[in-house]
Design a protein around this motif. Structure first.
Motif, PDB file in Angstrom:
ATOM      1  N   LYS A 140       0.840  -1.190   0.000  1.00 17.08           N
ATOM      2  CA  LYS A 140       0.000   0.000   0.000  1.00 17.08           C
ATOM      3  C   LYS A 140       0.882   1.250   0.000  1.00 17.08           C
ATOM      4  CE  LYS A 140      -3.902  -2.176   2.356  1.00 17.08           C
ATOM      5  NZ  LYS A 140      -4.840  -2.123   3.513  1.00 17.08           N
ATOM      6  N   SER A 141       0.323   2.334  -0.544  1.00 13.92           N
ATOM      7  CA  SER A 141       1.073   3.591  -0.594  1.00 13.92           C
ATOM      8  C   SER A 141       0.108   4.761  -0.594  1.00 13.92           C
ATOM      9  CB  SER A 141       1.982   3.645  -1.836  1.00 13.92           C
ATOM     10  OG  SER A 141       1.208   3.581  -3.021  1.00 13.92           O
ATOM     11  N   ASN A 142       0.630   5.910  -0.253  1.00 15.12           N
ATOM     12  CA  ASN A 142      -0.132   7.156  -0.330  1.00 15.12           C
ATOM     13  C   ASN A 142       0.851   8.277  -0.622  1.00 15.12           C
ATOM     14  OD1 ASN A 142      -1.530   9.598   0.143  1.00 15.12           O
ATOM     15  ND2 ASN A 142      -2.991   8.547   1.457  1.00 15.12           N
ATOM     16  N   GLN A 143       1.128   8.467  -1.903  1.00 14.87           N
ATOM     17  CA  GLN A 143       2.044   9.514  -2.337  1.00 14.87           C
ATOM     18  C   GLN A 143       1.253  10.653  -2.956  1.00 14.87           C
ATOM     19  OE1 GLN A 143       4.698   7.041  -4.827  1.00 14.87           O
ATOM     20  NE2 GLN A 143       6.318   7.607  -3.418  1.00 14.87           N
ATOM     21  N   GLY A 144       1.619  11.870  -2.612  1.00 16.43           N
ATOM     22  CA  GLY A 144       0.948  13.025  -3.184  1.00 16.43           C
ATOM     23  C   GLY A 144       1.107  13.058  -4.692  1.00 16.43           C
ATOM     24  N   PHE A 145       0.083  13.575  -5.368  1.00 16.65           N
ATOM     25  CA  PHE A 145       0.186  13.712  -6.819  1.00 16.65           C
ATOM     26  C   PHE A 145       1.340  14.642  -7.182  1.00 16.65           C
ATOM     27  CE2 PHE A 145      -4.681  13.162  -6.671  1.00 16.65           C
ATOM     28  CZ  PHE A 145      -4.547  11.777  -6.624  1.00 16.65           C
ATOM     29  N   PHE A 146       1.591  15.628  -6.326  1.00 19.28           N
ATOM     30  CA  PHE A 146       2.715  16.551  -6.502  1.00 19.28           C
ATOM     31  C   PHE A 146       3.444  16.672  -5.169  1.00 19.28           C
ATOM     32  CE2 PHE A 146      -0.559  17.650  -9.532  1.00 19.28           C
ATOM     33  CZ  PHE A 146       0.137  17.769 -10.720  1.00 19.28           C
ATOM     34  N   ALA A 147       4.726  16.927  -5.221  1.00 21.59           N
ATOM     35  CA  ALA A 147       5.540  16.971  -3.999  1.00 21.59           C
ATOM     36  C   ALA A 147       5.549  18.348  -3.356  1.00 21.59           C
ATOM     37  CB  ALA A 147       6.973  16.539  -4.302  1.00 21.59           C
ATOM     38  N   THR A 148       5.087  19.371  -4.072  1.00 22.79           N
ATOM     39  CA  THR A 148       5.158  20.749  -3.574  1.00 22.79           C
ATOM     40  C   THR A 148       3.785  21.397  -3.637  1.00 22.79           C
ATOM     41  OG1 THR A 148       7.433  20.945  -4.361  1.00 22.79           O
ATOM     42  CG2 THR A 148       6.267  23.000  -3.902  1.00 22.79           C
ATOM     43  N   GLY A 149       3.407  22.109  -2.562  1.00 19.88           N
ATOM     44  CA  GLY A 149       2.169  22.881  -2.559  1.00 19.88           C
ATOM     45  C   GLY A 149       0.938  22.015  -2.424  1.00 19.88           C
ATOM     46  N   PHE A 150       0.519  21.421  -3.507  1.00 18.19           N
ATOM     47  CA  PHE A 150      -0.643  20.536  -3.525  1.00 18.19           C
ATOM     48  C   PHE A 150      -0.144  19.106  -3.365  1.00 18.19           C
ATOM     49  CE2 PHE A 150      -3.676  17.965  -6.121  1.00 18.19           C
ATOM     50  CZ  PHE A 150      -4.769  18.089  -5.290  1.00 18.19           C
ATOM     51  N   THR A 151      -0.236  18.566  -2.151  1.00 14.10           N
ATOM     52  CA  THR A 151       0.355  17.257  -1.854  1.00 14.10           C
ATOM     53  C   THR A 151      -0.689  16.187  -1.547  1.00 14.10           C
ATOM     54  OG1 THR A 151       0.613  17.903   0.473  1.00 14.10           O
ATOM     55  CG2 THR A 151       2.487  18.303  -0.997  1.00 14.10           C
ATOM     56  N   ASP A 152      -1.951  16.443  -1.838  1.00  9.66           N
ATOM     57  CA  ASP A 152      -2.976  15.425  -1.635  1.00  9.66           C
ATOM     58  C   ASP A 152      -2.718  14.254  -2.585  1.00  9.66           C
ATOM     59  OD1 ASP A 152      -4.007  17.232   0.087  1.00  9.66           O
ATOM     60  OD2 ASP A 152      -5.897  17.551  -0.955  1.00  9.66           O
ATOM     61  N   GLY A 153      -3.035  13.057  -2.113  1.00  9.19           N
ATOM     62  CA  GLY A 153      -2.850  11.868  -2.932  1.00  9.19           C
ATOM     63  C   GLY A 153      -3.844  10.796  -2.559  1.00  9.19           C
ATOM     64  N   ALA A 154      -3.899   9.759  -3.361  1.00  8.73           N
ATOM     65  CA  ALA A 154      -4.840   8.667  -3.155  1.00  8.73           C
ATOM     66  C   ALA A 154      -4.192   7.539  -2.358  1.00  8.73           C
ATOM     67  CB  ALA A 154      -5.323   8.144  -4.501  1.00  8.73           C
ATOM     68  N   ASN A 155      -5.031   6.760  -1.691  1.00  5.23           N
ATOM     69  CA  ASN A 155      -4.576   5.520  -1.069  1.00  5.23           C
ATOM     70  C   ASN A 155      -4.555   4.435  -2.144  1.00  5.23           C
ATOM     71  OD1 ASN A 155      -4.391   6.491   1.656  1.00  5.23           O
ATOM     72  ND2 ASN A 155      -6.627   6.457   1.744  1.00  5.23           N
ATOM     73  N   ILE A 156      -3.368   3.912  -2.418  1.00  2.00           N
ATOM     74  CA  ILE A 156      -3.185   2.937  -3.488  1.00  2.00           C
ATOM     75  C   ILE A 156      -2.835   1.575  -2.888  1.00  2.00           C
ATOM     76  CG2 ILE A 156      -1.936   2.359  -5.595  1.00  2.00           C
ATOM     77  CD1 ILE A 156      -3.479   4.918  -5.913  1.00  2.00           C
ATOM     78  N   THR A 157      -3.538   0.551  -3.312  1.00  5.77           N
ATOM     79  CA  THR A 157      -3.171  -0.827  -2.990  1.00  5.77           C
ATOM     80  C   THR A 157      -2.709  -1.493  -4.275  1.00  5.77           C
ATOM     81  OG1 THR A 157      -4.787  -0.969  -1.187  1.00  5.77           O
ATOM     82  CG2 THR A 157      -3.934  -3.038  -2.079  1.00  5.77           C
ATOM     83  N   SER A 158      -1.428  -1.847  -4.312  1.00  5.03           N
ATOM     84  CA  SER A 158      -0.841  -2.455  -5.505  1.00  5.03           C
ATOM     85  C   SER A 158      -0.711  -3.958  -5.298  1.00  5.03           C
ATOM     86  CB  SER A 158       0.544  -1.855  -5.791  1.00  5.03           C
ATOM     87  OG  SER A 158       0.455  -0.467  -6.012  1.00  5.03           O
ATOM     88  N   LYS A 159      -1.191  -4.715  -6.287  1.00  3.51           N
ATOM     89  CA  LYS A 159      -1.115  -6.172  -6.244  1.00  3.51           C
ATOM     90  C   LYS A 159      -0.406  -6.648  -7.512  1.00  3.51           C
ATOM     91  CE  LYS A 159      -5.386  -6.499  -3.568  1.00  3.51           C
ATOM     92  NZ  LYS A 159      -6.757  -7.078  -3.471  1.00  3.51           N
ATOM     93  N   LEU A 160       0.710  -7.337  -7.309  1.00  5.33           N
ATOM     94  CA  LEU A 160       1.543  -7.766  -8.428  1.00  5.33           C
ATOM     95  C   LEU A 160       1.590  -9.285  -8.492  1.00  5.33           C
ATOM     96  CD1 LEU A 160       4.883  -6.214  -9.545  1.00  5.33           C
ATOM     97  CD2 LEU A 160       4.723  -8.681  -9.311  1.00  5.33           C
ATOM     98  N   ASN A 161       1.249  -9.804  -9.659  1.00  9.46           N
ATOM     99  CA  ASN A 161       1.347 -11.238  -9.921  1.00  9.46           C
ATOM    100  C   ASN A 161       2.422 -11.476 -10.972  1.00  9.46           C
ATOM    101  OD1 ASN A 161      -1.218 -12.600  -8.554  1.00  9.46           O
ATOM    102  ND2 ASN A 161      -1.862 -10.624  -9.413  1.00  9.46           N
ATOM    103  N   ASN A 162       3.288 -12.459 -10.705  1.00 12.09           N
ATOM    104  CA  ASN A 162       4.379 -12.725 -11.636  1.00 12.09           C
ATOM    105  C   ASN A 162       4.504 -14.231 -11.864  1.00 12.09           C
ATOM    106  OD1 ASN A 162       7.372 -13.410 -12.268  1.00 12.09           O
ATOM    107  ND2 ASN A 162       7.216 -11.219 -12.682  1.00 12.09           N
TER     108      ASN A 162
END
Length: 498
Positions: free
Chosen positions: A467-489
């Motif tokens: 899981k991750s929550n990175q801002g769409f932008f690193a400066t000023g507007f730093t809101d971001g989504a909660n992302i759940t990444s699932k990788l199959n290999n």
């Protein structure tokens, strides 16, 4: 000078500065688990096992475990799905890719002189795709509070209006270019309309409830070419070393869209906008590894390996465009495109990613199987951009935000005549002190192999979730989504003993 060269024919500018982010450093400091199907099926727990082409990437002494020459190739299919939650709105996107995951060979030279304690020398060369960047992420939702205007304001405040208006885009610093987009696209307005003004206000209607979409599409890879040398002392202690050449090629296309239905005002305000960003990073690096494996008994082994910092020489190319629509009450919508049609090509810079120490243990059940455990330590806070005088700000952010983390890998194998059954588990802690920007990693794996004699065929499946929550932008507007990444290999390896 802000710009060294302007190439009129190609539309490129060469610049001396770019706004690196902490996420850029983490991208190249992290390695995904790759390698042969046997290696992946056992979650990479090979530091004290050796005898596998990919074990060399964990502990270079592993090649001295081989009894015979071996060569092999591995192909993989990767499917990654990202589930996004942005202010309660759920979206998902996925990406499937097929790659050459690993290839290599090891040649073993035996010394049959009974008086010589150094029994063998192994020489190897391997290629591994250490990180596959193919990925799609889409986030959609209504932000109740914040608009992207904060991004442009954060860059613009403090910059004289004269620098934004009068200096050509191609000659501006990165922060001035961001202010340029905000000003030319009417997202921000100067407090005073004179060249000395350094303060700006938003031209986005207040009131919140901003509908936003953020799309990010990435492609590329990190790869490592290793040249290995290892030896055996009395067939009890094994030593090895690697010289590694790293190659990176990363492309990201992102677009951010925002609109609002807030009441129109007498003067023109922003109704909607789309901000496009394209980044291309490429370069190469160097690192080395040393390691040892000891047979404490015929069944019990211990391993210790160290991988140095990786020193990358990287280059960035950035292009941006902004399209806005403004409208006043009683007026018609007005489109305001801001597209310089210029690719900023920045001077090369160095990124030093952290080293890693791996402690390993394995128990071999004769010819019937084994169980192994690896524990690796890496301090992401030691990542640095260089020259340090030019990157003090971002290096301080890295030190403040990133931390030391541990990685646990457990693997097991059971043999039934020519058939091998395998399984593994992997855990890696978050590289961030807050534990949420990028969360902990959990991975499970399994596989099987069949020995045809001089040829071996291995198949592996692995599942990873983070899981991750990175801002769409690193400066000023730093809101971001909660992302759940699932990788199959799924990986398939064909091996030949020579």
């Amino acid at each position: 000078m802000k710009k060294i060269l302007f190439l009129l024919i190609t539309g490129l500018t060469v610049s001396v500065s770019h706004s690196q982010e902490v996420s850029d450093a983490v991208r190249y400091a992290q390695d995904n688990l790759t390698g042969t199907a046997r290696f992946r099926a056992m979650s990479g727990a090979f530091g004290a096992v050796g005898g596998d082409l990919s074990s060399i990437s964990v502990n270079p002494a592993g090649s001295a475990i081989f009894s015979n020459n071996q060569t092999g190739i591995t192909l993989s299919n990767q499917n990654i799905k990202n589930n996004s939650d942005y202010f309660g709105n759920q979206t998902s996107d996925k990406k499937n890719s097929f790659i050459l995951n690993q290839a290599g060979a090891v040649f073993v030279f035996h010394d049959h002189n009974p008086s010589n304690n150094w029994k063998k020398i192994a020489i190897g060369a391997t290629y591994e795709n250490t990180n596959n960047f193919d990925n799609n992420t889409v986030s959609v939702g209504t932000n109740p509070t914040n608009s992207i205007d904060k991004y442009f304001l954060a860059y613009a405040n403090g910059i004289p209006l004269g620098d934004i208006k009068n200096i050509p885009y191609r000659d501006q610093f990165y922060n001035e270019q961001q202010a340029y987009f905000g000003y030319k696209g009417y997202v921000i307005n100067p407090v005073a309309n004179n060249d000395a003004n350094t303060q700006y206000t938003s031209n986005v209607p207040a009131g919140g409830n901003y509908y936003q979409e953020n799309e990010s599409y990435t492609t590329g890879y990190n790869s490592k070419l290793s040249f290995n040398l290892a030896t055996s002392y009395k067939d009890r202690i094994y030593f090895g070393a690697n010289l590694n050449v790293h190659i990176t090629d990363f492309r990201r296309t992102s677009t951010f869209y925002e609109d609002n239905s807030n009441p129109l005002e007498p003067t023109e305000t922003i109704s909607n906008l789309r901000f496009n960003n394209n980044l291309y990073t490429y370069g190469n690096g160097f690192s080395f590894q040393v390691g040892a494996i000891a047979k404490v008994t015929e069944s019990f082994r211990l391993g210790l390996a160290y991988e140095s910092n990786t020193w990358y020489e990287l280059n960035d190319e950035v292009s941006q465009s902004l399209y806005t629509t403004t409208q006043a009450s009683g007026g018609q919508p007005i489109n305001n495109p801001v597209n310089p049609n210029i690719v900023n090509v920045y001077e090369s810079y160095t990124l030093q990613t952290p080293g890693k120490t791996t402690f390993s243990a394995a128990y071999i059940f004769g010819k019937s199987g084994l169980i192994s455990v690896d524990y690796a330590i890496k301090d992401y806070g030691n990542t640095k951009f260089k020259p340090t005088n030019d990157f003090n700000g971002i290096n301080n952010q890295i030190s403040n935000q990133l931390t030391n983390t541990g990685e646990l890998r457990v693997g097991a194998e059971y043999k039934i005549k020519q058939l091998s059954l395998r399984g593994g588990y992997r855990y890696e802690g978050s590289p961030y002190k807050n534990g949420t920007t990028i969360g902990d990693l959990n991975s499970y794996s399994g596989g099987l192999g069949y020995d045809f004699g001089g040829t071996k065929l291995d198949l592996a499946y692995s599942y990873l979730e983070r899981k991750s929550n990175q801002g769409f932008f690193a400066t000023g507007f730093t809101d971001g989504a909660n992302i759940t990444s699932k990788l199959n290999n799924v990986s398939l390896t064909l091996l030949f003993e020579l």
